[in-house]
Design a protein around this motif. Structure first.
Motif, PDB file in Angstrom:
ATOM      1  N   TYR A 132      47.976  63.405  17.817  1.00 31.74           N
ATOM      2  CA  TYR A 132      48.540  62.253  17.140  1.00 31.74           C
ATOM      3  C   TYR A 132      48.486  63.200  15.435  1.00 31.74           C
ATOM      4  CZ  TYR A 132      47.939  58.531  13.928  1.00 31.74           C
ATOM      5  OH  TYR A 132      48.318  57.794  12.862  1.00 31.74           O
ATOM      6  N   ARG A 160      56.937  58.185  16.579  1.00 29.76           N
ATOM      7  CA  ARG A 160      56.394  59.486  17.130  1.00 29.76           C
ATOM      8  C   ARG A 160      57.679  60.336  17.152  1.00 29.76           C
ATOM      9  NH1 ARG A 160      56.360  57.617  21.662  1.00 29.76           N
ATOM     10  NH2 ARG A 160      57.675  58.867  22.865  1.00 29.76           N
ATOM     11  N   SER A 203      44.497  52.259  15.687  1.00 24.14           N
ATOM     12  CA  SER A 203      44.960  51.264  16.958  1.00 24.14           C
ATOM     13  C   SER A 203      45.188  51.853  18.256  1.00 24.14           C
ATOM     14  CB  SER A 203      46.238  50.358  16.549  1.00 24.14           C
ATOM     15  OG  SER A 203      47.399  50.732  17.213  1.00 24.14           O
ATOM     16  N   HIS A 224      56.696  55.442  10.677  1.00 28.66           N
ATOM     17  CA  HIS A 224      55.515  56.413  11.055  1.00 28.66           C
ATOM     18  C   HIS A 224      55.635  56.321  12.691  1.00 28.66           C
ATOM     19  CE1 HIS A 224      54.699  55.183   7.325  1.00 28.66           C
ATOM     20  NE2 HIS A 224      54.373  53.794   7.437  1.00 28.66           N
ATOM     21  N   TYR A 268      47.098  50.918  20.586  1.00 25.58           N
ATOM     22  CA  TYR A 268      48.629  50.824  21.050  1.00 25.58           C
ATOM     23  C   TYR A 268      49.265  51.970  20.450  1.00 25.58           C
ATOM     24  CZ  TYR A 268      52.894  49.009  22.821  1.00 25.58           C
ATOM     25  OH  TYR A 268      54.004  48.735  23.687  1.00 25.58           O
ATOM     26  N   ARG A 269      49.088  52.491  19.482  1.00 25.56           N
ATOM     27  CA  ARG A 269      49.700  53.612  18.726  1.00 25.56           C
ATOM     28  C   ARG A 269      49.263  54.870  19.236  1.00 25.56           C
ATOM     29  NH1 ARG A 269      52.592  54.993  14.177  1.00 25.56           N
ATOM     30  NH2 ARG A 269      52.839  52.834  13.562  1.00 25.56           N
TER      31      ARG A 269
END
Length: 302
Positions: free
Chosen positions: A74, A216, A38, A214, A40-41
């Motif tokens: 990420y 950050r 996504s 999940h 946004y993530r």
């Protein structure tokens, strides 16, 4: 102000990133990752690459910023989160075991329910109410067996309770014990003061929740800090100059506890290998102080 932004398709999201000067070398791969991770993530991982746009006041990206760089950060953060969860699991189980055994041997199987052992009766009552809900929801075989066989006390002995309560709830039971000597007895096998263990339990519960959702970790600024220990000496030395709101001190403390719980663990080396394998993930963004590798807590890692 009313929210009025429209939803944006994945192709349009990629077009927007390119308009802001992000290099997208493989659009097929980018669409794949945007679909399954996504926009946004991933946004949290391209924020470090952003600069103010020259024209419209929005954001642009530093020259040379690639989508692959964002994805690299990420993936680094995901692997870091798994490493931290691995350590937290072992530390959490050890804390549960030590707390339950001490309380059972000192106060009996159900002594943990006695309000006289706690500093704040209201907090203890809330903790017991929360535990009751958790125990009633449990479908573990031992929980079902206890509910079917026993009518009193309503809650199980402490060694069962320790297995169904959340870690956050465990830290409340431990931290609210009235007598410092009891908290100190529980903390002693871990080689730290009870204030440090109490503080770290609250902090670790916070970090655990971030990992479980999940979230950050890499450059996360924590809202719940841990107390810097005074001993053993390698801990305050390692933490000197570190940013207390970021991950460095958490890693040092987890490694210290693992060295007691799981002697011979290579967890610290795995952490260093992960950092060394991702030059984009600057340790400074995790609160690491200058010269951290030369300090006793980190010495001995390749």
């Amino acid at each position: 102000m009313k929210f009025s932004k429209p939803a944006t398709s994945i192709p349009d999201q990629i077009a927007l990133l390119k308009k802001r000067s992000m290099i997208v070398e493989d659009e097929v791969a980018a669409r794949h990752y945007m679909q399954f991770i996504s926009y946004y993530r991933l946004r949290a991982y391209w924020l470090p690459f952003e600069v103010p746009a020259e024209e419209d006041g929005d954001h642009a990206f530093r020259a040379g910023t690639r989508f692959e760089d964002v994805l690299t950060l990420y993936i680094f953060d995901r692997e870091l989160r798994l490493l931290v969860l691995d350590a937290i699991e072992r530390v959490e189980i050890a804390l549960r075991a030590q707390w339950a055994h001490y309380m059972a041997m000192t106060h009996g199987p159900h002594g943990y329910l006695d309000q006289s052992h706690y500093a704040h009766i209201d907090r203890h009552a809330k903790a017991v109410a929360e535990l009751t809900k958790e125990f009633d929801r449990s479908r573990d075989t031992f929980a079902v067996h206890y509910r079917e066989k026993y009518t009193s006390p309503e809650l199980p002995p402490i060694w069962m309770a320790a297995e169904v309560m959340s870690f956050g709830l465990l830290s409340k039971f431990f931290g609210d014990l009235k007598r410092r000597a009891e908290r100190q007895a529980i903390a002693k096998p871990f080689g730290v003061d009870e204030k440090v263990l109490t503080s770290f339990s609250h902090h670790m519960s916070h970090v655990r929740n971030i990992c479980a959702h999940h979230g950050r970790l890499w450059n996360k600024r924590f809202t719940v800090k841990m107390t810097v220990p005074n001993y053993p000496a390698k801990l305050p030395v390692a933490m000197r100059g570190a940013d207390e709101r970021y991950l460095h001190n958490t890693l040092v403390m987890l490694d210290h506890l693992l060295s007691i719980i799981a002697p011979g663990s290579e967890w610290k080396q795995r952490v260093v290998d992960l950092i060394d394998g991702c030059p984009l993930a600057d340790p400074h963004n995790m609160g690491f102080p200058e010269g951290w590798r030369e300090r006793p807590a980190w010495r001995g890692t390749a």
